[in-house]
Write an enzyme that holds these catalytic residues in place. Structure first.
Site, short mmCIF file in Angstrom:
data_model
loop_
_atom_site.label_atom_id
_atom_site.label_comp_id
_atom_site.label_asym_id
_atom_site.label_seq_id
_atom_site.Cartn_x
_atom_site.Cartn_y
_atom_site.Cartn_z
N TYR A 1 1.16 -0.80 0.09
CA TYR A 1 0.32 0.26 -0.50
C TYR A 1 0.76 1.26 -0.29
CZ TYR A 1 -3.14 3.30 1.43
OH TYR A 1 -4.61 4.36 1.45
N ASP B 1 8.96 2.91 0.32
CA ASP B 1 8.06 3.62 0.51
C ASP B 1 8.13 3.15 2.25
OD1 ASP B 1 6.01 4.18 2.39
OD2 ASP B 1 4.67 3.64 1.04
N LYS C 1 3.25 9.12 8.80
CA LYS C 1 2.26 8.66 10.04
C LYS C 1 3.93 8.84 11.55
CE LYS C 1 0.16 4.48 8.20
NZ LYS C 1 0.22 4.55 7.09
C1 LIG Z 1 -0.33 4.43 5.60
C2 LIG Z 1 1.00 4.36 4.71
C3 LIG Z 1 1.28 5.27 3.21
C4 LIG Z 1 0.04 6.55 3.05
O1 LIG Z 1 0.02 7.41 4.24
P1 LIG Z 1 -1.29 7.94 4.86
O2 LIG Z 1 -0.49 9.25 5.63
O3 LIG Z 1 -2.31 7.29 5.06
O4 LIG Z 1 -1.50 9.25 3.23
C5 LIG Z 1 1.63 4.62 2.60
N1 LIG Z 1 2.75 4.03 2.31
C6 LIG Z 1 2.69 3.65 3.54
C7 LIG Z 1 3.21 1.80 3.64
C8 LIG Z 1 2.07 3.40 4.39
O5 LIG Z 1 1.63 2.67 5.42
#
Ligand SMILES: *Cc1c(COP(=O)(O)O)cnc(C)c1O
Length: 426
Positions: free
Chosen positions: A142, A237, A265
């Site tokens: 994701y 990411d 986050k």
């Molecule tokens: C949560 C998440 C996102 C998106 O972040 P948001 O602040 O919810 O937009 C992107 N990449 C990873 C790996 C995530 O866990």
């Protein structure tokens, strides 16, 4: 009717599904959500004053435990001089300097307001830098909810039973290629099919949105080598793994440097923050230096920066936090695995550092297809039992459990006790 139920009744009338992010709706576990009143250390309290040991930790930011007083003080102090100016401030420079000094692969960084924005922007920069359009992502990873990345996108999308999203024109995903996690051959095949066309490979260095899937030996290095060979930008990411797997994130843990890194986050410590950074040559493509446009009215918000920087500084000054979290996590996750064995269940426990996931399947889980073999009905029963006995888990089979520095022997013991009770009743 409980207060949570009352609030939910009000919420569904005015907010789609009653929640501002789908996984909070408890849809995949057949319940309605508990509304949260507050939290401290490893505990969270709902609107009916029930106390739970919390394994969500706001999905990662609360690595120090809830309501850390030092972080809170930094926020209050900063807020007193104004919430936002729409102009440059010193603390943004401090934050950028701090990250550049501490993460070797990052020479420049740009702040945004969420992980979604960070990834969306990093992809745009990679495309601008390479002059290519295609990107490679992995099934079950994701990367936020921007159009181009809603292809086989893991947890929220997975359990909602929506493989993709409606409202995303085919044109937006036509350049998104999907590969199989832990399968380098699937990536090589894409490079063979589209030589000179792939701008970026983006990966969660530990996949934490299809449960917790560890990269196999050689997988991340293989991606590094393929990207170098093809002039493709490797994007890690690190929204979940950054400053969690190690202070230097997955890059430090696995000893591999990406070209661009995205954060979210955790670097806001609970405030809405994201960031993307990397090689100077790539980051200098970003406006106003370069021609890749990206902007944000509230980006680098001083109060958000104060929260994030305070937390990062604590993590930097106390490296023992990582060994303590790992020890607590190992005790909990290995303890759960031992109980699974004792009660002769075939389930699989994946864990690394402070992240873990119990899969209700007899299949070892190395990728999305294998994760999907998990029995979500059994997960729902387990989730319900744990919640009713004071353990707050992510309400989906495909979410990670997050350990914080506030979790301790007592929370581990209690969690294992409840888990064994569940196994006995199962
Ligand atoms: C949560 C998440 C996102 C998106 O972040 P948001 O602040 O919810 O937009 C992107 N990449 C990873 C790996 C995530 O866990």
């Amino acid at each position: 009717m409980s207060r949570s139920e009352e609030l939910y009744e009000r919420a569904v009338k005015v907010i789609p599904g009653g929640v501002n992010s789908p996984v909070r709706a408890y849809g995949s576990v057949g319940m309605t959500p508990r509304f949260v009143e507050g939290a401290t250390g490893p505990y969270i309290f709902d609107a009916d004053s029930n106390r739970y040991i919390d394994y969500i930790g706001s999905w990662g930011p609360m690595i120090l435990g809830h309501n850390n007083q030092e972080v809170l003080k930094a926020v209050v102090r900063k807020a007193e001089s104004g919430l936002s100016f729409g102009a440059a401030t010193e603390i943004e420079v401090e934050m950028a300097e701090f990250i550049c000094e501490n993460v070797p692969s990052i020479e420049m960084i740009r702040m945004v307001n969420s992980g979604t924005e960070a990834v969306m922007s990093a992809i745009r920069v990679a495309r601008g830098y390479t002059g290519r359009n295609k990107i490679v992502k992995f099934d079950g990873c994701y990367h936020g909810h921007s159009d181009a990345l809603l292809v086989k996108a893991g947890s929220g999308v997975m359990t909602a039973g929506v493989p993709d999203s409606s409202g995303v024109p085919a044109g937006c995903t036509q350049d998104t290629l999907s590969a199989v996690y832990n399968n380098l051959e699937s990536v090589k095949a894409l490079f063979q099919e589209f030589p000179q066309e792939i701008a970026a490979v983006i990966v969660e260095p530990v996949a934490a949105n299809m449960g917790v899937v560890l990269p196999e030996e050689g997988f991340l290095q293989g991606l590094r080598d393929l990207c170098t060979e093809h002039g493709t930008v490797l994007i890690f990411d690190e929204v979940i793994t950054g400053f969690r797997l190690a202070f230097g994130g997955a890059q430090e843990h696995f000893g591999i440097q990406a070209d661009l890194v995205t954060y979210g986050k955790i670097i806001g410590a609970g405030m809405p923050v994201g960031a993307y950074g990397g090689k100077r040559e790539i980051m200098e493509q970003v406006a106003p230096v370069g021609s890749v446009y990206q902007a944000g009215t509230l980006s680098g918000n001083p109060v958000a920066m104060a929260a994030g920087l305070a937390q990062l500084k604590i993590l930097k000054e106390h490296p023992e936090i990582y060994s303590k979290m790992r020890l607590n996590a190992d005790t909990l996750f290995d303890g759960m695995a031992a109980l699974v064995k004792k009660y002769k269940k075939p389930w699989k426990m994946n864990h690394i550092g402070s992240l873990g996931c119990l899969y209700f399947t007899e299949q070892d889980v190395h990728n999305y297809e294998e994760a999907k073999t998990a029995d979500t009905k059994t997960f729902a029963a387990y989730f319900r039992f744990m919640l009713e006995h004071g353990i707050h888990l992510g309400p989906s089979q495909f979410e990670a459990m997050f350990i914080s520095n506030a979790h301790n022997e007592e929370t581990t013991k209690e969690t294992l006790r409840v888990f064994e009770e569940y196994l006995r009743c199962e």
